[in-house]
Scaffold this motif. Sequence first.
Motif, mmCIF file in Angstrom:
data_model
loop_
_atom_site.group_PDB
_atom_site.id
_atom_site.type_symbol
_atom_site.label_atom_id
_atom_site.label_comp_id
_atom_site.label_asym_id
_atom_site.label_seq_id
_atom_site.Cartn_x
_atom_site.Cartn_y
_atom_site.Cartn_z
ATOM 1 N N MET A 1 0.847 -1.199 0.000
ATOM 2 C CA MET A 1 0.000 0.000 0.000
ATOM 3 C C MET A 1 0.873 1.237 0.000
ATOM 4 N N HIS A 423 7.302 -5.456 -3.936
ATOM 5 C CA HIS A 423 5.960 -4.868 -4.039
ATOM 6 C C HIS A 423 5.999 -3.346 -3.851
ATOM 7 N N GLU A 424 6.607 -2.910 -2.762
ATOM 8 C CA GLU A 424 6.598 -1.476 -2.457
ATOM 9 C C GLU A 424 7.544 -0.685 -3.354
ATOM 10 N N HIS A 429 5.622 -0.405 -6.568
ATOM 11 C CA HIS A 429 5.031 0.936 -6.496
ATOM 12 C C HIS A 429 5.998 2.074 -6.868
ATOM 13 N N GLU A 454 -2.109 -1.300 -7.393
ATOM 14 C CA GLU A 454 -1.886 -2.504 -6.588
ATOM 15 C C GLU A 454 -1.650 -3.716 -7.480
ATOM 16 N N ALA A 457 1.928 -3.853 -8.558
ATOM 17 C CA ALA A 457 2.844 -4.269 -7.491
ATOM 18 C C ALA A 457 2.779 -5.792 -7.301
ATOM 19 N N TYR A 539 -6.280 -5.421 -5.324
ATOM 20 C CA TYR A 539 -5.003 -6.120 -5.521
ATOM 21 C C TYR A 539 -5.143 -7.255 -6.529
HETATM 22 ZN ZN ZN Z 1 0.630 -2.015 -2.513
#
Ligand code: ZN
Length: 593
Positions: A1, A423-424, A429, A454, A457, A539
């Motif tokens: 996130m 992911h981040e 992201h 999302e 990611a 997601y």
């Molecule tokens: Zn995320």
Amino acid sequence: MIKNIILKLFLAVAIFMAAFTGCKKDSGGGGPLLGKDNAAFTIYENNFLEALWKLNPDWATSVGYHKYDSLLYIPNEQNRQKMLDFAKFQIDSLSRFEITTLSEANRIDYKMMQNQMEYAQWQIQQLKAYEWDPSSYNVVGTFAYILNEHYAPLAKRLRNFYQRMAEVPLYYKDAEKQIKNPVAELTSLAIEQNLGGLSVIEKDFADSLKKTDIPKAEQKLMTDRAATAAQAIKGYTDWLKALKNDHPRSFRLGKDLYEDKFKYEIVSASNAQQVYNAALKRKKYIHGEMAKISRQLWPKYFGSKAIPADTLALVSAMIDTLSSKHVKPDDFQSAIVQLIPKLNDFVKTKDLLTLDPSKPLIIRKEPGYMAGVAGASMSGPGPYDKDGNSYYNVGSLASWSPEKAESYLREYNQYIIQILSIHEAVPGHYVQGVYANKAPSIIKSVFGNGAMNEGWAVYAEEMMLDNRYGNNEPEMRLMWYKWHLRSVCNTILDYSVHSGNMTKEQAIKMLTNEAFQQQAEAEGKWKRVSVSSVQLTSYYTGYKEIIDLRDAYKTKMDDKYKLKEFNEKFLSYGSAPVKFIKEAMLAKPPAKK
Ligand code: ZN
Ligand code: ZN
């Protein structure tokens, strides 16, 4: 996130149900004659945004547009009507453009603006959350933003903060007038969040004043007003606590509202039920793969001990064993910091996409105001600050009890911290954000599609593993499946709860048995699903749509297909819904052989 997204989602509640407090000349009536070329459309977009910010000062502040920082939106019937007029006017204006004459990028903007205006109308006329969601009334988010983001000198920001506080008592008086039979869970949340944010007004504001040379007499006026504002917030929570609510609305949205909300918020090629069905299939597939890997790994970790007959028990035992591989609490931050160069190197070596060295990711210890959210998160630059820095906020476990730290580190074990950083940050992201900021469209940034963000990611995690990240170890793949099951089960949970009647017991059972979550995590997820809807599906929906698009693109490009080219092209459209990117990417004929 992404932190920005959290803020945006928080504000979005206030935004479209109530936002556009414009003057009459901005809304209603016949539209001007509009051109049919890109130049005319660009002018229209700028006017649209200018009017949008004027009508919605909170949102403007949160995206880095600071002209209206001193204004507070008042939630009432009159302002909702202005919003409806505005939406109607913009839908009408859009219809005066010939969409086929616009560039690919402008066509996507067009569709996003149209969708957002229809969403705004639907929120006011159909959803009516302003009647049943007391947590949609909360002034604190924007005040916290003004205090914590260093976009202007502190004294200037504090004076805007002061002016903005003038209407806080009126804001909450009007809020009380809107509420009818609220959802009990959202009433509790409203009390919790409004009281939780009180220290921003009561304490943080006064502390910040001391750091400025604002004259003492002026400071006194400012702190007096803060006391009045704080009183209004407390008054609202007292009112909510005393509210007689014999027939509260259910926290479940219901099937029809859910489908509509999904349509406007996610903007998918599928409807919610179709995505739910796909998620059920995906869960089954993942369980099969996890069982295979666990059987293969069993002798390495358990020797000749008998393999459990129940496959979920088998997988659970394997995950439990692998979770003990984690760093010490003191090494948590440095372990994450060290991963970033490793991920950059991997992306370069495998030629997955081009990284822009002029926009480096700055790794920092989590700032004080974010403390409490451990782990790691991204803060990217806003739409009006595209040259701003991207920060990877890494939390510290230093002040945690040994038990709490151990439980957390088992969850964020040596495998998961790598997946989290993919992911981040890279190529998740952070990289998506850098590409998005190269697309010149502010519309795509401010209406950025959460499912695309999302989805990218989640897609990035799998893409790295498919390219043998982590030496292609089965352990890493197994742990990724566990992590991925969270996205998949978020979709199943959200749909089952809001479109169906899944109980808390059933939900906890699914999350702990079938998604291998700890009790505390599952309880937290239940709380989230009882106070939000649709966002949890973003997601998996985004991920699935990107995978479907890549398959279709492969077919289209045939032997010209290259993963790197797909990734870069996909990201070049900015944070647009995957559905619209798909229409653009599949529209052009393939390159001549
Ligand atoms: Zn995320
Ligand atoms: Zn341990």
